[in-house]
Motif scaffolding. Structure first.
Motif, mmCIF file in Angstrom:
data_model
loop_
_atom_site.group_PDB
_atom_site.id
_atom_site.type_symbol
_atom_site.label_atom_id
_atom_site.label_comp_id
_atom_site.label_asym_id
_atom_site.label_seq_id
_atom_site.Cartn_x
_atom_site.Cartn_y
_atom_site.Cartn_z
ATOM 1 N N TYR A 42 0.937 -1.320 0.018
ATOM 2 C CA TYR A 42 0.016 0.217 -0.160
ATOM 3 C C TYR A 42 0.646 1.209 0.099
ATOM 4 O O TYR A 42 1.753 1.323 0.832
ATOM 5 C CB TYR A 42 -0.984 0.010 1.311
ATOM 6 N N ILE A 43 0.691 2.044 -0.905
ATOM 7 C CA ILE A 43 1.525 3.264 -1.153
ATOM 8 C C ILE A 43 0.617 4.569 -0.884
ATOM 9 O O ILE A 43 -0.578 4.548 -1.383
ATOM 10 C CB ILE A 43 2.168 3.402 -2.503
ATOM 11 N N THR A 44 1.123 5.511 -0.109
ATOM 12 C CA THR A 44 0.165 6.636 0.378
ATOM 13 C C THR A 44 1.172 7.807 0.657
ATOM 14 O O THR A 44 2.466 7.587 0.903
ATOM 15 C CB THR A 44 -0.450 6.251 1.144
ATOM 16 N N ALA A 61 -5.675 1.110 5.907
ATOM 17 C CA ALA A 61 -5.043 0.543 5.017
ATOM 18 C C ALA A 61 -3.601 0.780 5.691
ATOM 19 O O ALA A 61 -2.588 -0.239 5.721
ATOM 20 C CB ALA A 61 -4.770 0.700 3.556
ATOM 21 N N MET A 62 -3.406 1.962 6.116
ATOM 22 C CA MET A 62 -2.044 2.259 6.633
ATOM 23 C C MET A 62 -1.994 1.319 8.006
ATOM 24 O O MET A 62 -0.837 0.620 8.490
ATOM 25 C CB MET A 62 -1.968 3.551 7.106
ATOM 26 N N LEU A 63 -2.967 1.370 8.938
ATOM 27 C CA LEU A 63 -2.967 0.549 10.226
ATOM 28 C C LEU A 63 -2.834 -0.970 10.100
ATOM 29 O O LEU A 63 -2.291 -1.568 10.684
ATOM 30 C CB LEU A 63 -4.218 0.988 10.612
ATOM 31 N N TYR A 64 -3.595 -1.594 9.065
ATOM 32 C CA TYR A 64 -3.718 -2.998 9.190
ATOM 33 C C TYR A 64 -4.264 -3.513 7.696
ATOM 34 O O TYR A 64 -4.968 -2.918 7.068
ATOM 35 C CB TYR A 64 -4.711 -3.600 10.205
ATOM 36 N N GLY A 65 -3.735 -4.832 7.398
ATOM 37 C CA GLY A 65 -4.294 -5.337 6.158
ATOM 38 C C GLY A 65 -2.918 -5.507 5.059
ATOM 39 O O GLY A 65 -2.773 -6.584 5.014
#
Length: 205
Positions: free
Chosen positions: A92-94, A117-121
């Motif tokens: 995941y890119i953010t 998504a930053m936190l979990y997954g």
């Protein structure tokens, strides 16, 4: 960006189990991202002015990656589905709204899919930041998110809460409010999951 600032931030991130990397330009950062991710891996993209101007999604798609970027969707239903699929990607890119020198990563989200998504997954998360996102303290980071990033992001999304005109947060209850999820990432329990790419250029909100 001063060398001491970069070293301090990378050290702070390391103490929080987050890997920090420094790049002179966003193009250098993009080349490293393309190198780190194989063309067989899936990639979720957080809605970010920085990533859009880097043209990261287009390059990954052209190479053959499965990319889940809601800004490429054709309708609301597709947006919703892409958001859900991005939560289970290999990468995941953010971007981010602010980061303190002590390593706090601070974001404000409308629907919450980006911070979720930053936190979990996703197995791996890369956060790309320009030098304009760095603040001295957590309080300054939260102030930046509320009063600088959020009004600009609201306007970008076509919303018109009071902060757009006032250029400051009044904790409104407007139906156009985009500030629904304020999240402070203070660390990671997996040492190699999150990487922060610090870039010596200003970009994004």
């Amino acid at each position: 960006m001063e060398k001491d600032t970069v070293e301090h931030l990378i050290k702070s991130l390391s103490e929080r189990n987050i890997q920090g990397y420094y790049f002179e330009s966003f193009n250098e950062a993009k080349l490293e991202i393309m190198k780190m991710i194989s063309k067989h891996e899936s990639v979720g993209i957080g809605n970010s002015v920085t990533l859009k101007r880097m043209e990261l999604s287009n390059d990954l798609i052209s190479r053959g990656n499965n990319v889940y970027d809601k800004t490429l969707a054709k309708n609301k239903e597709e947006i919703k589905e892409i958001k859900r699929k991005a939560l289970l990607t290999d990468w995941y890119i953010t971007g981010t709204n602010a980061i303190s020198l002590e390593g706090h990563i601070v974001n404000m989200d409308h629907s919450g899919n980006r911070v979720a998504a930053m936190l979990y997954g996703p197995n791996n998360v890369v956060v790309v930041i320009g030098s304009n996102k760095i603040t001295k303290t957590l309080d300054e980071a939260v102030y930046r998110v509320r009063n600088i990033a959020s009004p600009k992001n609201a306007k970008r999304a076509g919303m018109n809460p009071p902060c757009v005109d006032l250029q400051k947060c009044i904790d409104c209850k407007s139906p156009d409010r985009v500030c629904n999820n304020l999240v402070v990432i203070e660390g990671q329990n997996e040492s190699r999951r999150m990487k922060v790419f610090i870039v010596n250029e200003e970009e994004g909100f």
